[in-house]
Design a protein around this motif. Structure first.
Motif, mmCIF file in Angstrom:
data_model
loop_
_atom_site.group_PDB
_atom_site.id
_atom_site.type_symbol
_atom_site.label_atom_id
_atom_site.label_comp_id
_atom_site.label_asym_id
_atom_site.label_seq_id
_atom_site.Cartn_x
_atom_site.Cartn_y
_atom_site.Cartn_z
ATOM 1 N N ASN A 1 0.830 -1.214 0.000
ATOM 2 C CA ASN A 1 0.000 0.000 0.000
ATOM 3 C C ASN A 1 0.859 1.257 0.000
ATOM 4 O O ASN A 1 0.617 2.200 0.749
ATOM 5 C CB ASN A 1 -0.967 0.007 1.186
ATOM 6 N N ARG A 2 1.868 1.266 -0.879
ATOM 7 C CA ARG A 2 2.784 2.397 -0.974
ATOM 8 C C ARG A 2 2.918 2.815 -2.436
ATOM 9 O O ARG A 2 2.761 1.987 -3.334
ATOM 10 C CB ARG A 2 4.179 1.999 -0.474
ATOM 11 N N PRO A 3 3.263 4.083 -2.694
ATOM 12 C CA PRO A 3 3.682 4.447 -4.043
ATOM 13 C C PRO A 3 4.899 3.613 -4.396
ATOM 14 O O PRO A 3 5.723 3.295 -3.524
ATOM 15 C CB PRO A 3 4.043 5.935 -3.926
ATOM 16 N N CYS A 4 5.037 3.260 -5.650
ATOM 17 C CA CYS A 4 6.136 2.366 -6.005
ATOM 18 C C CYS A 4 6.621 2.636 -7.422
ATOM 19 O O CYS A 4 5.923 3.267 -8.218
ATOM 20 C CB CYS A 4 5.704 0.902 -5.863
ATOM 21 N N PRO A 5 7.808 2.135 -7.771
ATOM 22 C CA PRO A 5 8.283 2.212 -9.154
ATOM 23 C C PRO A 5 7.532 1.218 -10.030
ATOM 24 O O PRO A 5 6.941 0.249 -9.538
ATOM 25 C CB PRO A 5 9.769 1.832 -9.045
ATOM 26 N N VAL A 6 7.600 1.421 -11.329
ATOM 27 C CA VAL A 6 6.899 0.557 -12.272
ATOM 28 C C VAL A 6 7.364 -0.887 -12.150
ATOM 29 O O VAL A 6 6.579 -1.828 -12.307
ATOM 30 C CB VAL A 6 7.082 1.071 -13.714
ATOM 31 N N GLU A 7 8.645 -1.100 -11.842
ATOM 32 C CA GLU A 7 9.177 -2.460 -11.777
ATOM 33 C C GLU A 7 8.480 -3.294 -10.713
ATOM 34 O O GLU A 7 8.356 -4.518 -10.852
ATOM 35 C CB GLU A 7 10.683 -2.428 -11.517
ATOM 36 N N VAL A 8 8.027 -2.658 -9.647
ATOM 37 C CA VAL A 8 7.327 -3.392 -8.588
ATOM 38 C C VAL A 8 5.972 -3.879 -9.094
ATOM 39 O O VAL A 8 5.572 -5.021 -8.853
ATOM 40 C CB VAL A 8 7.164 -2.509 -7.334
ATOM 41 N N VAL A 9 5.256 -3.018 -9.816
ATOM 42 C CA VAL A 9 3.963 -3.420 -10.374
ATOM 43 C C VAL A 9 4.144 -4.547 -11.378
ATOM 44 O O VAL A 9 3.346 -5.496 -11.414
ATOM 45 C CB VAL A 9 3.262 -2.200 -11.012
ATOM 46 N N VAL A 10 5.178 -4.475 -12.185
ATOM 47 C CA VAL A 10 5.455 -5.562 -13.135
ATOM 48 C C VAL A 10 5.653 -6.871 -12.389
ATOM 49 O O VAL A 10 5.121 -7.920 -12.775
ATOM 50 C CB VAL A 10 6.694 -5.227 -13.993
ATOM 51 N N GLU A 11 6.389 -6.820 -11.305
ATOM 52 C CA GLU A 11 6.631 -8.031 -10.516
ATOM 53 C C GLU A 11 5.345 -8.548 -9.882
ATOM 54 O O GLU A 11 5.098 -9.759 -9.861
ATOM 55 C CB GLU A 11 7.673 -7.733 -9.440
ATOM 56 N N ARG A 12 4.524 -7.642 -9.372
ATOM 57 C CA ARG A 12 3.254 -8.076 -8.762
ATOM 58 C C ARG A 12 2.358 -8.736 -9.813
ATOM 59 O O ARG A 12 1.734 -9.764 -9.547
ATOM 60 C CB ARG A 12 2.523 -6.883 -8.142
ATOM 61 N N LEU A 13 2.290 -8.150 -10.993
ATOM 62 C CA LEU A 13 1.470 -8.728 -12.054
ATOM 63 C C LEU A 13 2.002 -10.093 -12.475
ATOM 64 O O LEU A 13 1.242 -11.032 -12.691
ATOM 65 C CB LEU A 13 1.423 -7.786 -13.257
ATOM 66 N N ALA A 14 3.317 -10.186 -12.592
ATOM 67 C CA ALA A 14 3.915 -11.440 -13.041
ATOM 68 C C ALA A 14 3.681 -12.566 -12.037
ATOM 69 O O ALA A 14 3.456 -13.718 -12.415
ATOM 70 C CB ALA A 14 5.412 -11.246 -13.267
ATOM 71 N N LYS A 15 3.708 -12.229 -10.747
ATOM 72 C CA LYS A 15 3.568 -13.241 -9.699
ATOM 73 C C LYS A 15 2.127 -13.409 -9.229
ATOM 74 O O LYS A 15 1.862 -14.236 -8.353
ATOM 75 C CB LYS A 15 4.456 -12.883 -8.511
ATOM 76 N N GLY A 16 1.225 -12.620 -9.809
ATOM 77 C CA GLY A 16 -0.167 -12.718 -9.389
ATOM 78 C C GLY A 16 -0.417 -12.194 -7.989
ATOM 79 O O GLY A 16 -1.380 -12.598 -7.334
ATOM 80 N N GLN A 17 0.438 -11.276 -7.520
ATOM 81 C CA GLN A 17 0.300 -10.731 -6.164
ATOM 82 C C GLN A 17 -0.647 -9.530 -6.174
ATOM 83 O O GLN A 17 -0.297 -8.422 -5.785
ATOM 84 C CB GLN A 17 1.668 -10.341 -5.619
ATOM 85 N N ILE A 18 -1.866 -9.782 -6.621
ATOM 86 C CA ILE A 18 -2.880 -8.738 -6.740
ATOM 87 C C ILE A 18 -4.057 -9.120 -5.849
ATOM 88 O O ILE A 18 -4.689 -10.158 -6.073
ATOM 89 C CB ILE A 18 -3.367 -8.578 -8.194
ATOM 90 N N PRO A 19 -4.370 -8.312 -4.841
ATOM 91 C CA PRO A 19 -5.498 -8.647 -3.971
ATOM 92 C C PRO A 19 -6.796 -8.766 -4.756
ATOM 93 O O PRO A 19 -7.018 -8.072 -5.759
ATOM 94 C CB PRO A 19 -5.550 -7.464 -3.003
#
Length: 677
Positions: A635-653
Motif C-alpha cells: 500500500n505504498r507508491p512504487c516504481p513501475v518495476e514493482v507493479v510488473v513483478e506483482r502482475l507477473a507473480k499474481g500478487q494482486i489482492p
C-alpha cells in the motif's frame, strides 16, 4: 558494498548486536535493516564475539560506549544514509538506508571511519562503478532528490548570482565533531562577505529549523546589508545552479555542492573534505588522495551505505533506493496539499483514497461544490478525465485516468488500478490539446543512457512475461492460416478516446472494413474489446466474421500480437504495445503514440508533434515518466518495476465480493454506462 551486506548475502551466521537505545527495538525499519545486514539485536551483556550498537554520537551513545569499553566489545555505529526519506525522521518517516560503520562515524574526523578508509584506499577507478555513480548523480538532480525531499521541484529560487551560506541545526553532532560552534558560523558568514564583496548572501536554513524542530546557528542580528535567510523549502539542485559560491561547515549540502560542480569553502571537517574537491579552511592532514566527484559519490553512496527495498523486504542497490524515493517523493509533492476529487463513481473512491490520500485524506464532492471547497481549503482539484466541466477547467483541474499497466482484470469489472495518470494540461487520449505525456515524449531527446537502459530492461521484462494493460489471459485459436497477418483490435465505441481521437472512422465495423479494403489478401484477425465481449460496453460487430478471417474471442492480446506482423487501430493502447514488440502499426485515429514517426498515420496529422523519438523514448514517457504506480501489497507508491513483478507473480489482492456483485449488476445496465462509470 559494505562488509556487513556481504556477510548477510553470503548467508553467514548472524552476529549478536547488543543495544542500549530503545529506538533499535521500536523502529521496525531500522531493526529489519540490521537483521538483513547480518545482526541479531539483543539486550543484556555482550560477549567477546558480539558487538555493541550505538546511534552515531547521539545522547544515548555513551551508554553503549561504556558497555563496549567495559567488555572490550567492538562498536557498530549506525547512522542515516545520505539519501534518507521524503520528510525528516522527526516527522515519523523511516530511513531508506543506513550507514553501518565499524570504525567510527563518517562526520567525526577524530578517527577514520569506514567511509574515510574507502575514500583513501578503495579502488575507485572501475569504469562500471563510475558510470553507475555518474548516472545516479544525474538521476538525483533530475528528480530533485536530497537527504530530505519534502519540497516542490519547481519552487521558486532567488535570481542567480548569490553566495550560499549553509546553516545547520544547533548542537548537530557533525558540527560538534568538527569543533565548530556559533562563532564558527559567524566567522564563515564574515569570510563569505569579505571574499564576495557586493554579492547577495543567502543563508540556507536547515529543514528541521524551517519546520520548527530545532534552532539554527544564525540569528536575525547576524544579517548585514544584502543578506537574507532562505527559509523556504526549495530544491538544493536548483539552488546550486544560481550560486556563485558555497560556504558550509559540515552540512550534506556541501557534498551536493561538489556534485553540482562547485568547490565549496569548508569551515569544518566533513567526510567530503580533504580530497581535492573543496577549499578546506580546517584541513585534515591525513587526507591527501585526490578524487573526482564521481569517485567521491561512488564511495559515499554506492559502496558505503546499506540500502533497503521496502517492497521486497530485502537489501538493495542504490539505484533501487532512488527508484523508491522517486515514487514516494512524487506522491508527496502531488498529494501533500490534499485533493478535492470529483467525477468519481462510488467504486473508484476507495482506490483513489488509497493512492492519493496517504498524506491528506481525499475529500469527494460534486463538481459544482468542488471548486469552492478547493478555494476554501487550499486543496487541489482532481476529476476523472471524462467527467470534467467548464467550471472545473477554469479552476486548473488535474485529470485522472487509468495508466497503461492497469491491473489483472478489467475496469468494467471494478478491479482497482495499479497505475493512474495525473495530467494538469489535458489527457493522453485527447489530441485536441497538448497533454503532459506529449511533453514527456517531446523531451525524450534528453533521455540519459541510464534512463534508456532502465527502459530497455522494462520493455524486455514486459515482453518476456507477456504483460499488457489488463492481463486477462486467454489462448489463441489453433491452426491459424499462414500468411501476412494483421490484428485489428476493437474498442469501446463510446470511449472518450474514440469521441476525441477519431474523425472519419469511429466504429469497430468501419475500422475492420478499412483494414480489409486496404489489405484484401491479408489474414485479418479481429479482437473485440473485452468490455464489449462481456456485454458491458457498446461496440459489438455482429458480422465481424464476414469481414475478418478470424474473430479472437476471450484471447490474450499479447498472444494475438505475437501471432501477427501488423496492427490496424483507431486509438487502442494495443497499438502502443505493438510498437514495443517492433510491429508495424497503422493508425486511423490520433492516439498518443501517433504522429511521432513511429506509426503509419491515416488520421489528421498533429503539427505540434514534431519530435522523432524512438520506441525506447516513447516507452519511457508512457510507462515511467507519465503514470504513478501503487503497490497493492505494501500500500505504498512504487516504481513501475514493482507493479510488473506483482502482475507477473499474481500478487494482486482480490477486488472483493462487493465489487464482483456490482460488476454483475452493471452488466444488466450495460447500455446505461453513465450510471456506473
Amino acid at each position: 558494498m559494505s562488509q556487513t551486506i556481504e556477510t548477510a548475502a553470503a548467508g553467514g551466521t548472524p552476529r549478536r548486536l547488543f543495544v542500549y537505545n530503545g529506538g533499535f527495538l521500536t523502529q521496525r525499519r531500522i531493526r529489519r535493516m540490521l537483521e538483513l545486514s547480518g545482526y541479531d539485536i539483543r539486550l543484556g551483556k555482550p560477549g567477546p564475539e558480539d558487538m555493541v550498537g550505538v546511534w552515531g554520537q547521539s545522547p544515548t551513545s555513551p551508554r553503549g560506549e561504556a558497555v563496549a569499553a567495559h567488555t572490550q566489545t567492538p562498536i557498530l555505529r549506525v547512522e542515516d544514509a545520505f539519501l534518507r526519506s521524503v520528510r525528516p525522521g522527526r516527522e515519523g518517516e523511516p530511513p531508506i538506508g543506513l550507514h553501518l560503520d565499524t570504525r567510527g562515524v563518517h562526520f567525526d574526523p577524530a578517527q577514520p571511519s569506514d567511509l574515510e578508509v574507502l575514500l583513501a584506499t578503495a579502488k575507485l577507478d572501475d569504469t562500471v562503478l563510475l558510470n553507475r555513480a555518474r548516472a545516479a548523480i544525474d538521476r538525483l538532480q533530475k528528480s530533485h532528490l536530497s537527504k530530505y525531499s519534502a519540497f516542490l521541484a519547481e519552487a521558486e529560487v532567488p535570481e542567480p548570482g548569490y553566495v550560499l551560506v549553509i546553516d545547520q541545526t544547533n548542537s548537530d553532532a557533525s558540527v560538534t565533531a568538527s569543533r565548530a560552534n556559533r562563532n564558527t558560523f559567524r566567522e564563515m558568514l564574515f569570510v563569505a562577505r569579505e571574499e564576495h564583496p557586493g554579492a547577495r548572501i543567502l543563508i540556507k536554513s536547515h529543514p528541521e529549523t524551517m519546520q520548527g524542530h530545532r534552532k539554527g546557528h544564525f540569528r536575525a542580528e547576524d544579517l548585514g546589508p544584502n543578506m537574507a535567510f532562505l527559509d523556504t523549502p526549495v530544491s538544493p539542485w536548483r539552488l546550486m545552479e544560481g550560486a556563485v559560491g558555497v560556504y558550509a561547515v559540515s552540512s550534506q549540502l556541501g557534498f551536493e555542492a561538489i556534485l553540482a560542480g562547485h568547490r565549496p569553502v569548508l569551515f569544518g571537517q566533513p567526510f567530503y573534505a580533504g580530497w581535492g574537491l573543496s577549499d578546506d579552511r580546517m584541513p585534515l592532514d591525513r587526507r591527501g588522495r585526490k578524487l573526482t566527484a564521481a569517485q567521491l559519490f561512488a564511495a559515499a553512496m554506492i559502496l558505503y551505505p546499506t540500502w533497503y527495498d521496502p517492497y521486497r523486504d530485502k537489501l538493495c542497490q542504490l539505484e533501487d533506493a532512488i527508484a523508491t524515493l522517486e515514487a514516494e517523493t512524487r506522491a508527496w509533492r502531488e498529494d501533500h496539499r490534499g485533493w478535492v476529487a470529483t467525477g468519481m463513481r462510488l467504486w473508484k473512491r476507495a482506490p483513489i483514497q488509497r493512492v492519493f490520500g496517504q498524506h491528506e485524506k481525499v475529500v469527494f464532492a460534486e463538481p459544482e461544490a468542488a471548486v469552492a471547497l478547493a478555494d476554501k481549503t487550499g486543496r487541489r482539484i482532481m476529476v476523472w478525465a471524462g467527467k470534467t466541466t467548464e467550471a472545473l477547467e477554469a479552476a486548473d483541474v488535474v485529470r485522472v485516468e487509468d495508466g497503461f499497466l492497469r491491473s489483472r482484470g478489467l475496469g468494467a469489472d471494478l478491479v482497482p488500478p495499479l497505475s493512474l495518470v495525473c495530467d494538469d494540461l489535458g489527457i493522453y487520449y485527447d489530441p485536441s490539446r497538448e497533454s503532459r505525456i506529449e511533453q514527456h515524449i517531446a523531451a525524450a531527446y534528453k533521455l540519459s543512457s541510464a534512463d534508456r537502459t532502465r527502459t530497455e530492461a522494462l520493455i524486455g521484462k514486459l515482453l518476456s512475461l507477456g504483460l499488457s494493460k489488463y492481463n486477462l489471459g486467454g489462448e489463441m485459436p489453433p491452426d491459424l492460416a499462414k500468411g501476412r497477418r494483421i490484428l485489428v483490435p476493437g474498442q469501446v465505441e463510446d470511449d472518450a478516446s474514440i469521441r476525441l481521437g477519431t474523425s472519419e472512422i469511429s466504429t469497430n465495423r468501419g475500422l475492420l472494413t478499412a483494414a480489409r479494403t486496404a489489405n484484401p489478401a491479408a489474414i485479418i484477425l479481429y479482437k473485440p474489446h473485452p468490455d464489449v465481449e462481456a456485454g458491458l460496453r457498446p461496440g459489438a460487430v455482429p458480422d465481424a466474421d464476414q469481414i475478418a478471417d478470424v474473430v479472437l474471442t476471450a484471447t490474450d492480446p499479447v498472444k494475438a500480437l505475437d501471432a501477427v506482423e501488423e496492427v490496424w487501430t483507431m486509438t487502442s493502447a494495443i497499438g502502443f504495445e505493438a510498437l514495443l514488440r517492433q510491429k508495424k502499426v497503422t493508425c486511423l485515429g490520433q492516439p498518443f503514440y501517433a504522429g511521432w514517426g513511429l506509426t503509419e498515420d491515416r488520421g489528421m496529422p498533429l503539427s505540434r508533434r514534431e519530435a522523432l523519438p524512438d520506441v525506447v523514448a516513447l516507452a519511457h514517457a508512457t510507462l515511467i515518466a507519465y503514470p504513478r504506480y501503487f503497490d497493492p501489497v505494501t500500500n505504498r507508491p512504487c516504481p513501475v518495476e514493482v507493479v510488473v513483478e506483482r502482475l507477473a507473480k499474481g500478487q494482486i489482492p482480490h477486488p472483493g465480493r462487493v465489487n464482483r456483485a456490482l460488476a454483475k449488476v452493471q452488466g444488466v445496465f450495460a447500455s446505461r454506462a453513465s450510471l456506473w462509470r
